[in-house]
Design an enzyme around this catalytic site. Structure first.
Site, PDB file in Angstrom:
ATOM      1  N   GLY A  15       5.794 -21.332  -4.284  1.00  0.00           N
ATOM      2  CA  GLY A  15       7.064 -22.003  -4.000  1.00  0.00           C
ATOM      3  C   GLY A  15       8.299 -21.312  -4.533  1.00  0.00           C
ATOM      4  N   SER A  16       8.240 -19.978  -4.688  1.00  0.00           N
ATOM      5  CA  SER A  16       9.437 -19.310  -5.225  1.00  0.00           C
ATOM      6  C   SER A  16      10.583 -19.305  -4.216  1.00  0.00           C
ATOM      7  CB  SER A  16       9.118 -17.888  -5.690  1.00  0.00           C
ATOM      8  OG  SER A  16       8.861 -17.045  -4.593  1.00  0.00           O
ATOM      9  N   MET A  89       0.953 -21.857   4.571  1.00  0.00           N
ATOM     10  CA  MET A  89      -0.114 -20.967   5.040  1.00  0.00           C
ATOM     11  C   MET A  89      -1.038 -21.615   6.069  1.00  0.00           C
ATOM     12  SD  MET A  89       0.778 -18.321   3.452  1.00  0.00           S
ATOM     13  CE  MET A  89      -0.573 -17.161   3.550  1.00  0.00           C
ATOM     14  N   LEU A  92       0.295 -23.269  13.021  1.00  0.00           N
ATOM     15  CA  LEU A  92       0.713 -24.541  13.623  1.00  0.00           C
ATOM     16  C   LEU A  92       0.394 -24.553  15.114  1.00  0.00           C
ATOM     17  CD1 LEU A  92       4.029 -24.603  11.626  1.00  0.00           C
ATOM     18  CD2 LEU A  92       2.127 -26.228  11.342  1.00  0.00           C
ATOM     19  N   ASN A 106      10.963 -19.827   9.554  1.00  0.00           N
ATOM     20  CA  ASN A 106       9.950 -19.270   8.644  1.00  0.00           C
ATOM     21  C   ASN A 106      10.506 -18.012   8.001  1.00  0.00           C
ATOM     22  OD1 ASN A 106       7.299 -18.900   7.504  1.00  0.00           O
ATOM     23  ND2 ASN A 106       6.941 -17.282   9.029  1.00  0.00           N
ATOM     24  N   HIS A 108       9.047 -14.334   6.540  1.00  0.00           N
ATOM     25  CA  HIS A 108       7.845 -13.495   6.605  1.00  0.00           C
ATOM     26  C   HIS A 108       8.115 -12.198   5.840  1.00  0.00           C
ATOM     27  CE1 HIS A 108       4.088 -12.023   8.258  1.00  0.00           C
ATOM     28  NE2 HIS A 108       4.711 -10.862   8.434  1.00  0.00           N
ATOM     29  N   THR A 140       8.037 -19.853  16.903  1.00  0.00           N
ATOM     30  CA  THR A 140       7.577 -20.135  18.261  1.00  0.00           C
ATOM     31  C   THR A 140       6.043 -20.171  18.213  1.00  0.00           C
ATOM     32  OG1 THR A 140       7.431 -17.812  18.845  1.00  0.00           O
ATOM     33  CG2 THR A 140       9.537 -18.919  19.304  1.00  0.00           C
ATOM     34  N   LEU A 143       2.676 -16.407  16.859  1.00  0.00           N
ATOM     35  CA  LEU A 143       2.676 -16.317  15.395  1.00  0.00           C
ATOM     36  C   LEU A 143       3.503 -15.130  14.883  1.00  0.00           C
ATOM     37  CD1 LEU A 143       1.356 -17.467  12.731  1.00  0.00           C
ATOM     38  CD2 LEU A 143      -0.347 -15.666  13.012  1.00  0.00           C
TER      39      LEU A 143
HETATM   40  C1  GRF Z   1       6.466 -15.166   0.662  1.00  0.00           C
HETATM   41  O1  GRF Z   1       6.279 -13.776   0.546  1.00  0.00           O
HETATM   42  C2  GRF Z   1       6.786 -15.546   2.079  1.00  0.00           C
HETATM   43  O2  GRF Z   1       7.516 -14.564   2.756  1.00  0.00           O
HETATM   44  C3  GRF Z   1       5.420 -15.682   2.695  1.00  0.00           C
HETATM   45  O3  GRF Z   1       4.620 -16.243   1.697  1.00  0.00           O
HETATM   46  C4  GRF Z   1       5.168 -15.941   0.408  1.00  0.00           C
HETATM   47  C5  GRF Z   1       5.422 -17.248  -0.253  1.00  0.00           C
HETATM   48  O4  GRF Z   1       5.861 -17.116  -1.571  1.00  0.00           O
HETATM   49  N1  GRF Z   1       5.495 -16.442   3.923  1.00  0.00           N
HETATM   50  P1  GRF Z   1       6.487 -18.357  -2.319  1.00  0.00           P
HETATM   51  O5  GRF Z   1       5.454 -19.486  -2.240  1.00  0.00           O
HETATM   52  O6  GRF Z   1       7.770 -18.723  -1.654  1.00  0.00           O
HETATM   53  O7  GRF Z   1       6.682 -17.900  -3.742  1.00  0.00           O
END
Ligand code: GRF
Length: 215
Positions: A15-16, A89, A92, A106, A108, A140, A143
């Protein structure tokens, strides 16, 4: 003044990115943080910030459709204008994605369309690319291939490991995600009917990145 938009953030772990959004003083109300995992570290962080949390565990549902239906019901309790995937993770279903068209985004950890899916930093190192990065995009059914809102590029060093490269990318994730959401909150970013993103007024051009640097 128009009413503040509600946003709901979906997480699965650390959750950073969510935390970066909590600290960003966004012009919106973070209505809830929802996780598909009970032990997601980010849930604690959200609670410590006084944000409502909920868990919808994918383990409790027979298939993706049932899980996504339950997840959507929990999300919709908060009447979100924007649904933000931050390290969520789960893949959907098309029905879920369609329900939130134009308001589901999202982040990525790659410069899409390169390196969709998992293990992006390992793939970048294996390919020997000199520039890597991160992308915020509309979601969308395809993925990791939705219309792109903002990207940040970072140099790749020959001494990088997946961990050092991930840390450099993550630092930029924490900068571009709040920016994208600020634009969305101010109705500056739109997904047009052709499926392309427009930013109004026209965005500042970012600077070039040359990697390795010139002598
Ligand atoms: C991040 O690198 C994000 O881009 C990817 O998953 C990771 C999640 O990290 N989708 P965090 O949980 O936000 O720390």
């Amino acid at each position: 003044m128009p009413a503040q938009k509600n946003i709901v953030i979906l997480i699965s772990g650390r959750g950073s990115n969510m935390e970066a959004l909590l600290h960003a003083k966004l012009p919106c109300r973070i209505a809830a943080v929802i996780s598909n995992k009970t032990d997601a570290q980010g849930l604690e962080t959200a609670r410590a910030h006084g944000i409502a949390t909920a868990v919808v565990s994918h383990l409790d549902y027979a298939d993706r459709e049932c899980f996504d239906t339950a997840l959507a019901a929990e999300i919709d309790r908060h009447t979100p204008d924007l649904v933000v995937l931050a390290g969520f993770m789960r893949i959907l279903t098309p029905a879920f994605v369609a329900r939130y068209t134009g308001r589901l985004i999202n982040i990525h950890p790659s410069l899409l369309p390169a390196y969709a899916g998992l293990h992006t930093h390992e793939q970048a190192l294996r390919d020997g690319v000199r520039v890597h990065g991160c992308t915020v995009h509309f979601v969308t059914a395809d993925l990791d291939h939705g219309p792109i809102i903002i990207q940040a590029a970072v140099p790749v060093s020959q001494n990088d490991t997946a961990a050092t490269l991930a840390a450099r990318v993550l630092h930029e994730e924490h900068r571009i995600y709040p920016q994208a959401i600020r634009w969305l909150c101010h109705d500056r970013v739109r997904l047009n009917p052709q499926g392309r993103v427009s930013i109004a007024p026209p965005e500042q051009m970012g600077g070039p990145l040359i990697s390795p640097g010139l002598d």
